[in-house]
Write a protein that holds these residues in place. Structure first.
Motif, PDB file in Angstrom:
ATOM      1  N   ASP A  16      15.690  31.813  28.093  1.00 44.77           N
ATOM      2  CA  ASP A  16      15.817  32.227  29.489  1.00 44.77           C
ATOM      3  C   ASP A  16      16.879  33.318  29.651  1.00 44.77           C
ATOM      4  O   ASP A  16      16.685  34.280  30.399  1.00 44.77           O
ATOM      5  CB  ASP A  16      16.170  31.019  30.361  1.00 44.77           C
ATOM      6  CG  ASP A  16      14.999  30.064  30.527  1.00 44.77           C
ATOM      7  OD1 ASP A  16      13.857  30.486  30.242  1.00 44.77           O
ATOM      8  OD2 ASP A  16      15.217  28.912  30.928  1.00 44.77           O
ATOM      9  N   ARG A  19      15.461  36.537  28.158  1.00 43.82           N
ATOM     10  CA  ARG A  19      14.414  37.054  29.059  1.00 43.82           C
ATOM     11  C   ARG A  19      15.051  37.834  30.207  1.00 43.82           C
ATOM     12  O   ARG A  19      14.584  38.916  30.586  1.00 43.82           O
ATOM     13  CB  ARG A  19      13.604  35.894  29.639  1.00 43.82           C
ATOM     14  CG  ARG A  19      12.439  35.410  28.806  1.00 43.82           C
ATOM     15  CD  ARG A  19      11.825  34.226  29.496  1.00 43.82           C
ATOM     16  NE  ARG A  19      10.611  33.771  28.856  1.00 43.82           N
ATOM     17  CZ  ARG A  19       9.978  32.633  29.170  1.00 43.82           C
ATOM     18  NH1 ARG A  19      10.486  31.861  30.108  1.00 43.82           N
ATOM     19  NH2 ARG A  19       8.877  32.285  28.550  1.00 43.82           N
ATOM     20  N   PHE A  20      16.085  37.265  30.776  1.00 41.74           N
ATOM     21  CA  PHE A  20      16.782  37.898  31.897  1.00 41.74           C
ATOM     22  C   PHE A  20      17.312  39.269  31.486  1.00 41.74           C
ATOM     23  O   PHE A  20      17.146  40.261  32.198  1.00 41.74           O
ATOM     24  CB  PHE A  20      17.922  36.987  32.352  1.00 41.74           C
ATOM     25  CG  PHE A  20      18.813  37.591  33.399  1.00 41.74           C
ATOM     26  CD1 PHE A  20      18.435  37.569  34.737  1.00 41.74           C
ATOM     27  CD2 PHE A  20      20.025  38.170  33.062  1.00 41.74           C
ATOM     28  CE1 PHE A  20      19.246  38.139  35.710  1.00 41.74           C
ATOM     29  CE2 PHE A  20      20.849  38.729  34.024  1.00 41.74           C
ATOM     30  CZ  PHE A  20      20.452  38.708  35.355  1.00 41.74           C
ATOM     31  N   ILE A  23      14.330  41.828  30.789  1.00 45.60           N
ATOM     32  CA  ILE A  23      13.647  42.405  31.954  1.00 45.60           C
ATOM     33  C   ILE A  23      14.564  43.411  32.657  1.00 45.60           C
ATOM     34  O   ILE A  23      14.088  44.440  33.171  1.00 45.60           O
ATOM     35  CB  ILE A  23      13.169  41.314  32.942  1.00 45.60           C
ATOM     36  CG1 ILE A  23      12.190  41.921  33.957  1.00 45.60           C
ATOM     37  CG2 ILE A  23      14.307  40.651  33.662  1.00 45.60           C
ATOM     38  CD1 ILE A  23      10.950  42.523  33.356  1.00 45.60           C
ATOM     39  N   PRO A 288      15.460  32.536  35.504  1.00 45.32           N
ATOM     40  CA  PRO A 288      14.659  33.624  34.926  1.00 45.32           C
ATOM     41  C   PRO A 288      13.294  33.179  34.427  1.00 45.32           C
ATOM     42  O   PRO A 288      12.374  33.991  34.355  1.00 45.32           O
ATOM     43  CB  PRO A 288      15.535  34.122  33.770  1.00 45.32           C
ATOM     44  CG  PRO A 288      16.458  32.995  33.454  1.00 45.32           C
ATOM     45  CD  PRO A 288      16.704  32.307  34.755  1.00 45.32           C
ATOM     46  N   THR A 292      10.965  36.180  35.740  1.00 49.12           N
ATOM     47  CA  THR A 292      10.906  37.335  34.839  1.00 49.12           C
ATOM     48  C   THR A 292       9.545  38.008  34.840  1.00 49.12           C
ATOM     49  O   THR A 292       9.444  39.229  34.986  1.00 49.12           O
ATOM     50  CB  THR A 292      11.279  36.915  33.404  1.00 49.12           C
ATOM     51  OG1 THR A 292      12.622  36.423  33.399  1.00 49.12           O
ATOM     52  CG2 THR A 292      11.169  38.094  32.453  1.00 49.12           C
ATOM     53  N   TYR A 293       8.490  37.227  34.679  1.00 47.13           N
ATOM     54  CA  TYR A 293       7.171  37.835  34.576  1.00 47.13           C
ATOM     55  C   TYR A 293       6.752  38.497  35.886  1.00 47.13           C
ATOM     56  O   TYR A 293       6.153  39.580  35.884  1.00 47.13           O
ATOM     57  CB  TYR A 293       6.139  36.796  34.147  1.00 47.13           C
ATOM     58  CG  TYR A 293       4.770  37.372  33.895  1.00 47.13           C
ATOM     59  CD1 TYR A 293       4.611  38.497  33.092  1.00 47.13           C
ATOM     60  CD2 TYR A 293       3.632  36.810  34.464  1.00 47.13           C
ATOM     61  CE1 TYR A 293       3.358  39.040  32.866  1.00 47.13           C
ATOM     62  CE2 TYR A 293       2.379  37.348  34.234  1.00 47.13           C
ATOM     63  CZ  TYR A 293       2.243  38.456  33.434  1.00 47.13           C
ATOM     64  OH  TYR A 293       0.997  39.005  33.227  1.00 47.13           O
ATOM     65  N   HIS A 296       8.388  41.772  36.114  1.00 44.73           N
ATOM     66  CA  HIS A 296       7.704  42.720  35.222  1.00 44.73           C
ATOM     67  C   HIS A 296       6.454  43.288  35.878  1.00 44.73           C
ATOM     68  O   HIS A 296       6.175  44.492  35.764  1.00 44.73           O
ATOM     69  CB  HIS A 296       7.346  42.020  33.909  1.00 44.73           C
ATOM     70  CG  HIS A 296       6.820  42.960  32.867  1.00 44.73           C
ATOM     71  ND1 HIS A 296       5.518  43.399  32.853  1.00 44.73           N
ATOM     72  CD2 HIS A 296       7.436  43.574  31.822  1.00 44.73           C
ATOM     73  CE1 HIS A 296       5.345  44.238  31.826  1.00 44.73           C
ATOM     74  NE2 HIS A 296       6.481  44.354  31.197  1.00 44.73           N
ATOM     75  N   TYR A 338      15.046  46.380  41.136  1.00 44.59           N
ATOM     76  CA  TYR A 338      15.221  45.025  40.601  1.00 44.59           C
ATOM     77  C   TYR A 338      15.381  44.001  41.720  1.00 44.59           C
ATOM     78  O   TYR A 338      14.712  42.958  41.717  1.00 44.59           O
ATOM     79  CB  TYR A 338      16.435  44.967  39.669  1.00 44.59           C
ATOM     80  CG  TYR A 338      16.620  43.580  39.090  1.00 44.59           C
ATOM     81  CD1 TYR A 338      15.884  43.171  37.979  1.00 44.59           C
ATOM     82  CD2 TYR A 338      17.487  42.667  39.677  1.00 44.59           C
ATOM     83  CE1 TYR A 338      16.013  41.882  37.462  1.00 44.59           C
ATOM     84  CE2 TYR A 338      17.622  41.380  39.178  1.00 44.59           C
ATOM     85  CZ  TYR A 338      16.883  41.003  38.075  1.00 44.59           C
ATOM     86  OH  TYR A 338      17.015  39.726  37.592  1.00 44.59           O
ATOM     87  N   TYR A 342      12.896  41.014  42.595  1.00 43.36           N
ATOM     88  CA  TYR A 342      13.380  39.625  42.514  1.00 43.36           C
ATOM     89  C   TYR A 342      13.169  38.908  43.844  1.00 43.36           C
ATOM     90  O   TYR A 342      12.734  37.745  43.870  1.00 43.36           O
ATOM     91  CB  TYR A 342      14.859  39.605  42.145  1.00 43.36           C
ATOM     92  CG  TYR A 342      15.405  38.206  41.965  1.00 43.36           C
ATOM     93  CD1 TYR A 342      15.347  37.576  40.723  1.00 43.36           C
ATOM     94  CD2 TYR A 342      15.972  37.508  43.030  1.00 43.36           C
ATOM     95  CE1 TYR A 342      15.830  36.283  40.553  1.00 43.36           C
ATOM     96  CE2 TYR A 342      16.456  36.214  42.874  1.00 43.36           C
ATOM     97  CZ  TYR A 342      16.375  35.609  41.633  1.00 43.36           C
ATOM     98  OH  TYR A 342      16.846  34.327  41.477  1.00 43.36           O
TER      99      TYR A 342
END
Length: 360
Positions: A16, A19-20, A23, A288, A292-293, A296, A338, A342
């Motif tokens: 996680d 991943r954060f 991205i 995340p 995250t996805y 993206h 971002y 988010y």
């Protein structure tokens, strides 16, 4: 606390966190407003551009390593078809939804232009226009990643019987290195978004990491932070140099291509360094795994469709700007992109009926 719970914590907290970071690196990379690589001739200006374009270039390979780790975790508890179906539901369906949204934005813009009297081939040649827009989204935007990702997983699962074979790893590594050499010779189209076999190796690397995760942790605990930081800094410098070299010799390929050999090493070293730094608690609070996805999928639509409505009226373009000014513009675009992405994902996740569209 049971052993199984401890194992799960070790496996997934670092995923996680990385991943954060990954991205963020990808959104930053896509937020740039730089001119062509050869635009700056001054060494100082070139150096700033090279550093800015390279420093966060590890994100894509990082994602593949993490995904491979998860494959290694699930491979013994599910069949290949079951795993692909779960991936299809969690990745391809949201991808398809947001691609339709992207197309709606594009056609809405074309319609406004058309109604103002400007000529548009999209409406005069609808099939050609639709095909071109579809191709551009799949090949020239961040949407390339999902088809390549699912294709890479499928290739790896086809060779499931040999998954832990070093011969398979050498073969997949050779495929990736082919794309590194291809940047200099253009045997085939060099854009990394069309590198069908270019990223499978990093999935395999993640699988191997999962298999030897205990040994990896023993090693990483013994390894001081400074040598890893130094190795990362050295590879950052070397990666910048290769980009500079590609620009100087005048190759047609993207000098910042993800599959440059130096960037491959830089990305792997960065992964090890970031893993060593640990998992900050504040990252976990941002959840995340569920955001995250979605970020993206959404961020490139915001960059292409929303940011121009903010920056164009202010006449903020790359024209006439120094490299340092362009860095500030890039980070301004990043923060808008971002946090907007988010926030949208956060709101969607509040709805049980809608959260499928941001996947996981």
């Amino acid at each position: 606390m049971s052993t199984s719970i401890q194992k799960e914590k070790i496996n997934y907290d670092f995923i996680d966190s990385l991943r954060f970071i990954a991205i963020i690196s990808i959104v930053l990379e896509h937020s740039y407003l730089w001119p062509e690589p050869k635009f700056f001739t001054d060494v100082y200006e070139q150096s700033i551009q090279l550093f800015t374009m390279q420093v966060f270039k590890f994100g894509t390979i990082l994602f593949y390593i993490l995904a491979g780790f998860l494959i290694g975790d699930k491979i013994h508890t599910t069949t290949s078809l079951q795993y692909l179906k779960r991936r299809f539901d969690g990745t391809f369906k949201p991808w398809l939804f947001w691609m339709v949204v992207f197309l709606i934005f594009i056609y809405a813009n074309f319609l406004v232009i058309y109604l103002k009297g400007a000529w548009s081939p999209v409406f005069d040649q609808p099939l050609w226009g639709f095909g071109k827009q579809l191709y551009d989204i799949i090949v020239n935007t961040s949407f390339w990643f999902i088809l390549n990702f699912l294709g890479s997983i499928s290739i790896l699962l086809i060779f499931r019987r040999y998954l832990y074979s070093w011969k398979l790893g050498l073969f997949l590594g050779a495929c990736s290195l082919f794309y590194s050499l291809n940047l200099y010779h253009e045997w085939i189209f060099s854009q990394h978004t069309t590198a069908v076999l270019g990223f499978v190796f990093y999935l395999w690397l993640g699988v191997i990491l999962h298999k030897y995760f205990t040994e990896f942790n023993v090693w990483i605990k013994k390894c001081p932070v400074f040598p890893l930081a130094l190795a990362t800094a050295i590879m950052l410098f070397v990666s910048c140099w290769e980009s500079y070299h590609l620009i100087q010799i005048g190759v047609k390929a993207d000098p910042y291509n993800t599959l440059r050999f130096t960037n491959i090493i830089y990305s792997i070293v960065s992964f090890v360094f970031l893993y060593k730094l640990g998992n900050p608690l504040w990252i976990k609070k941002l959840n995340p795994r569920s955001s995250t996805y979605g970020i993206h999928l959404i961020h490139f639509i915001i960059i292409v469709q929303i940011l121009p409505t903010i920056f164009n009226p202010l006449h903020i373009t790359s024209a006439g700007k120094s490299s340092l000014e362009l860095v500030f513009i890039q980070y301004a675009r990043f923060f808008i992109t971002y946090f907007a992405s988010y926030f949208i994902v956060y709101l969607i996740n509040k709805s049980n009926k809608l959260k499928w569209i941001v996947g996981q």
